[in-house]
Design a protein around this motif. Structure first.
Motif, PDB file in Angstrom:
ATOM      1  N   GLY A 175     -16.932 103.469 -50.596  1.00 17.09           N
ATOM      2  CA  GLY A 175     -17.052 102.188 -50.211  1.00 17.09           C
ATOM      3  C   GLY A 175     -15.742 101.307 -49.770  1.00 17.09           C
ATOM      4  N   GLU A 176     -14.726 101.494 -50.141  1.00 11.37           N
ATOM      5  CA  GLU A 176     -13.508 100.909 -49.606  1.00 11.37           C
ATOM      6  C   GLU A 176     -12.504 101.910 -49.657  1.00 11.37           C
ATOM      7  OE1 GLU A 176     -12.069  98.267 -52.758  1.00 11.37           O
ATOM      8  OE2 GLU A 176     -10.161  98.000 -51.752  1.00 11.37           O
ATOM      9  N   VAL A 177     -11.627 101.652 -48.283  1.00  6.55           N
ATOM     10  CA  VAL A 177     -10.468 102.240 -47.898  1.00  6.55           C
ATOM     11  C   VAL A 177      -9.293 101.273 -48.089  1.00  6.55           C
ATOM     12  CG1 VAL A 177     -10.859 102.222 -45.690  1.00  6.55           C
ATOM     13  CG2 VAL A 177      -9.081 103.551 -46.336  1.00  6.55           C
TER      14      VAL A 177
ATOM     15  N   ASP B 264      -2.563  98.553 -60.896  1.00 10.84           N
ATOM     16  CA  ASP B 264      -2.082  99.735 -60.344  1.00 10.84           C
ATOM     17  C   ASP B 264      -2.888  99.969 -58.987  1.00 10.84           C
ATOM     18  OD1 ASP B 264      -0.573 100.569 -62.645  1.00 10.84           O
ATOM     19  OD2 ASP B 264      -2.437 101.229 -63.678  1.00 10.84           O
ATOM     20  N   GLU B 265      -3.815  99.566 -58.396  1.00  7.40           N
ATOM     21  CA  GLU B 265      -4.578  99.533 -57.280  1.00  7.40           C
ATOM     22  C   GLU B 265      -3.680  98.788 -56.333  1.00  7.40           C
ATOM     23  OE1 GLU B 265      -8.222  97.828 -56.317  1.00  7.40           O
ATOM     24  OE2 GLU B 265      -7.946  95.990 -57.029  1.00  7.40           O
ATOM     25  N   ASN B 266      -2.961  97.719 -56.774  1.00  7.02           N
ATOM     26  CA  ASN B 266      -2.200  97.013 -55.916  1.00  7.02           C
ATOM     27  C   ASN B 266      -0.646  97.596 -55.717  1.00  7.02           C
ATOM     28  OD1 ASN B 266      -3.464  94.869 -54.364  1.00  7.02           O
ATOM     29  ND2 ASN B 266      -4.047  94.491 -56.408  1.00  7.02           N
TER      30      ASN B 266
ATOM     31  N   PHE C 290      -8.952 104.083 -52.960  1.00  2.31           N
ATOM     32  CA  PHE C 290     -10.356 104.127 -52.192  1.00  2.31           C
ATOM     33  C   PHE C 290     -11.286 103.593 -53.582  1.00  2.31           C
ATOM     34  CE2 PHE C 290      -8.584 107.727 -49.786  1.00  2.31           C
ATOM     35  CZ  PHE C 290      -8.893 107.451 -48.878  1.00  2.31           C
ATOM     36  N   ALA C 291     -12.368 103.251 -53.083  1.00  5.43           N
ATOM     37  CA  ALA C 291     -13.463 102.953 -54.148  1.00  5.43           C
ATOM     38  C   ALA C 291     -14.547 103.716 -54.174  1.00  5.43           C
ATOM     39  CB  ALA C 291     -13.859 101.541 -53.988  1.00  5.43           C
ATOM     40  N   LEU C 292     -15.168 104.148 -54.957  1.00  2.00           N
ATOM     41  CA  LEU C 292     -16.362 104.999 -55.144  1.00  2.00           C
ATOM     42  C   LEU C 292     -17.636 103.657 -55.097  1.00  2.00           C
ATOM     43  CD1 LEU C 292     -15.644 107.840 -57.682  1.00  2.00           C
ATOM     44  CD2 LEU C 292     -16.411 108.178 -55.478  1.00  2.00           C
TER      45      LEU C 292
ATOM     46  N   ALA D 189     -19.645  99.202 -50.571  1.00  2.00           N
ATOM     47  CA  ALA D 189     -18.659  98.577 -49.787  1.00  2.00           C
ATOM     48  C   ALA D 189     -19.028  97.161 -49.673  1.00  2.00           C
ATOM     49  CB  ALA D 189     -18.999  99.177 -48.394  1.00  2.00           C
ATOM     50  N   TYR D 190     -17.867  96.290 -49.443  1.00  2.00           N
ATOM     51  CA  TYR D 190     -17.950  94.648 -49.395  1.00  2.00           C
ATOM     52  C   TYR D 190     -18.710  94.452 -48.118  1.00  2.00           C
ATOM     53  CZ  TYR D 190     -15.151  94.120 -53.372  1.00  2.00           C
ATOM     54  OH  TYR D 190     -14.501  94.203 -54.757  1.00  2.00           O
ATOM     55  N   SER D 191     -19.510  93.701 -48.172  1.00  2.00           N
ATOM     56  CA  SER D 191     -20.200  93.409 -47.001  1.00  2.00           C
ATOM     57  C   SER D 191     -19.301  92.777 -45.830  1.00  2.00           C
ATOM     58  CB  SER D 191     -21.330  92.181 -47.169  1.00  2.00           C
ATOM     59  OG  SER D 191     -21.001  91.414 -47.980  1.00  2.00           O
TER      60      SER D 191
ATOM     61  N   ILE E 119     -22.215 100.763 -58.398  1.00  2.00           N
ATOM     62  CA  ILE E 119     -20.938 100.664 -58.723  1.00  2.00           C
ATOM     63  C   ILE E 119     -19.877 100.481 -57.526  1.00  2.00           C
ATOM     64  CG2 ILE E 119     -21.439 102.255 -60.567  1.00  2.00           C
ATOM     65  CD1 ILE E 119     -19.692 104.265 -58.782  1.00  2.00           C
ATOM     66  N   HIS E 120     -18.741  99.958 -58.121  1.00  2.00           N
ATOM     67  CA  HIS E 120     -17.580  99.875 -56.995  1.00  2.00           C
ATOM     68  C   HIS E 120     -16.371 100.086 -58.048  1.00  2.00           C
ATOM     69  CE1 HIS E 120     -15.111  98.293 -53.792  1.00  2.00           C
ATOM     70  NE2 HIS E 120     -14.411  98.125 -54.648  1.00  2.00           N
ATOM     71  N   VAL E 121     -15.636 101.286 -57.801  1.00  2.00           N
ATOM     72  CA  VAL E 121     -14.926 101.456 -58.687  1.00  2.00           C
ATOM     73  C   VAL E 121     -13.668 102.198 -58.189  1.00  2.00           C
ATOM     74  CG1 VAL E 121     -14.344 103.196 -60.717  1.00  2.00           C
ATOM     75  CG2 VAL E 121     -16.345 102.268 -60.545  1.00  2.00           C
ATOM     76  N   ASP E 122     -12.336 101.408 -58.087  1.00  2.00           N
ATOM     77  CA  ASP E 122     -11.283 101.777 -57.274  1.00  2.00           C
ATOM     78  C   ASP E 122     -10.511 102.734 -57.967  1.00  2.00           C
ATOM     79  OD1 ASP E 122     -10.765  99.357 -55.283  1.00  2.00           O
ATOM     80  OD2 ASP E 122     -11.730  98.821 -57.121  1.00  2.00           O
ATOM     81  N   PHE E 123      -9.811 103.882 -57.302  1.00  2.00           N
ATOM     82  CA  PHE E 123      -9.048 104.806 -57.752  1.00  2.00           C
ATOM     83  C   PHE E 123      -7.943 104.979 -56.989  1.00  2.00           C
ATOM     84  CE2 PHE E 123      -9.956 108.471 -55.435  1.00  2.00           C
ATOM     85  CZ  PHE E 123     -11.202 108.144 -55.022  1.00  2.00           C
TER      86      PHE E 123
HETATM   87 ZN    ZN Z   1     -12.055  97.983 -54.755  1.00  2.00          ZN
END
Ligand code: ZN
Ligand code: ZN
Length: 409
Positions: free
Chosen positions: A314-316, A338-340, A345-347, A350-352, A376-380
């Motif tokens: 849902g996110e790149v 850590d994501e910053n 990506f996030a599983l 997606a943000y509208s 869910i919205h989980v970044d890795f």
């Molecule tokens: Zn995210």
């Protein structure tokens, strides 16, 4: 380091850049015992800026843990509706949300993973409606972190508790530009740079991104109408705010059904009070069709099984390897940091705002547009010094975006 002095500057940054508190605004602050000194500083400055009220949502790790370990099974079946209704009523009354997170990465290590994932599902369901206030930027919201002793010890295992907390504070201040002479001005300059990248990516309107790195060989299509975002957001009445401190990313949405190849996470993921390490995925037509992890694999499996969208992206997000966070050289074991420091990506959802018409489309239209939905919205993290990201336009033209982990445009 003068902790008190830095706390004041951190509080000012959170209020002026993070929440952009204006006269008449009211705040809900979520915190625990470790957040009190910072919250008190924030309160003094917020009222001086004209805030009308601050409501504290207090939580405690040990009490949370006791519930997971000792409460009866039935306690995890439902979440009373009034919690979400309370928040919704507050948001409609000009309250805005600040989370002061003092994470404890392995708090729930001994809790039953089923119980954790069931409860997460119940909570997500109960909060589905109210979560839209922040997901759709109808309110100003900001997440900032501070050390808990457990987090500090996880990051600096060789130090005593007090030294570890002081060392982590120092790294947080560096990563958030609080050590700079004028952090608010530094963030305004940072915001300009993020918006420049955002504009570049939106002008290019890439059809897909190609990722190459250790264990990663991935093609990520971007749906028509995707929008890159980064830095500040804006609520309907016009106030600009910075949802995350720190934030270094520019992000959009991948096509939920058009992601193919191999993806290897480059950092552990702390989620639900557990640390998942060594994550690897195989994607086909947008879905995870195979995966593995060297630790907490069952947590990852539960996460992927949350619902249909939990197996899709849902996110790149693109982040240079030379951000102030990367330059601390530290693995924070915390997603916000850590994501910053890393492309990710996030599983899940997606943000509208990642789609031009994201706030107007029906669920069916979103699906047709390739916009993922999930509880869910989980970044890795997938970045690092060996990552290369290439953008491909509709006419086949290629533009290298990141080389050796860093921006080249
Ligand atoms: Zn995210
Ligand atoms: Zn992100």
């Amino acid at each position: 380091m003068d902790l008190q002095q830095h706390l004041k500057k951190y509080a000012e940054l959170i209020l002026k850049v993070g929440l952009n508190v204006l006269p008449g605004d009211k705040l809900i602050i979520r915190l625990d015992e470790y957040g009190l000194p910072l919250a008190r500083e924030i309160a003094r400055q917020a009222y001086a800026l004209g805030a009308h009220d601050i409501y504290l949502a207090f939580a405690d790790d040990q009490i949370t843990l006791a519930r997971y370990l000792l409460a009866p099974e039935e306690a995890f079946g439902t979440r009373p509706a009034f919690f979400a209704e309370f928040m919704e009523a507050a948001y409609l009354d000009n309250y805005h949300f600040l989370a002061l997170n003092a994470p404890n990465p392995e708090l729930l290590r001994d809790a039953d993973p089923r119980r954790i994932s069931n409860w997460n599902r119940v909570l997500s369901k109960a909060n589905e409606q109210v979560a839209r206030y922040s997901m759709e930027n109808r309110i100003k919201w900001c997440i900032a972190c501070l050390p808990s002793p457990a987090w500090a010890k996880a990051v600096f295992p060789a130090l005593g508790e007090d030294e570890a907390v002081a060392a982590l504070w120092q790294k947080i201040f560096e990563a958030t530009r609080v050590t700079m002479p004028d952090p608010v001005a530094a963030w305004q300059a940072h915001e300009v740079q993020l918006k420049r990248r955002v504009n570049f990516l939106n002008e290019q309107a890439f059809e897909k991104l190609l990722y190459r790195g250790p264990g990663t060989d991935l093609e990520v299509c971007l749906p028509e109408g995707h929008v890159w975002m980064g830095g500040s957001s804006r609520i309907p009445r016009g106030d600009v705010f910075m949802p995350n401190i720190p934030t270094e990313e520019v992000f959009s949405m991948p096509h939920a059904y058009k992601v193919n190849g191999l993806l290897q996470a480059t950092m552990p993921l702390s989620t639900s009070g557990r640390l998942i390490e060594g994550m690897r995925f195989v994607f086909k037509d947008g879905a995870v069709v195979d995966f593995d992890a060297s630790s907490s694999r069952e947590i990852l499996e539960d996460l992927l099984n949350t619902d249909e969208g939990a197996r899709r992206l849902g996110e790149v997000a693109l982040v240079g390897d030379d951000s102030p966070i990367s330059r601390t050289g530290l693995l924070f074991k915390n997603t916000l940091f850590d994501e910053n420091a890393s492309c990710h990506f996030a599983l899940g959802k997606a943000y509208s705002e990642s789609h031009v018409r994201g706030n107007e489309m029906t669920a069916e239209e979103k699906r047709a547009a390739g916009m993922n939905d999930s509880l869910i919205h989980v970044d890795f993290m997938v970045g690092g010094p060996q990552l290369e990201v290439v953008g491909v336009k509709a006419d086949g033209a290629r533009v290298t975006l990141l080389r050796s982990g860093n921006w080249v445009v």
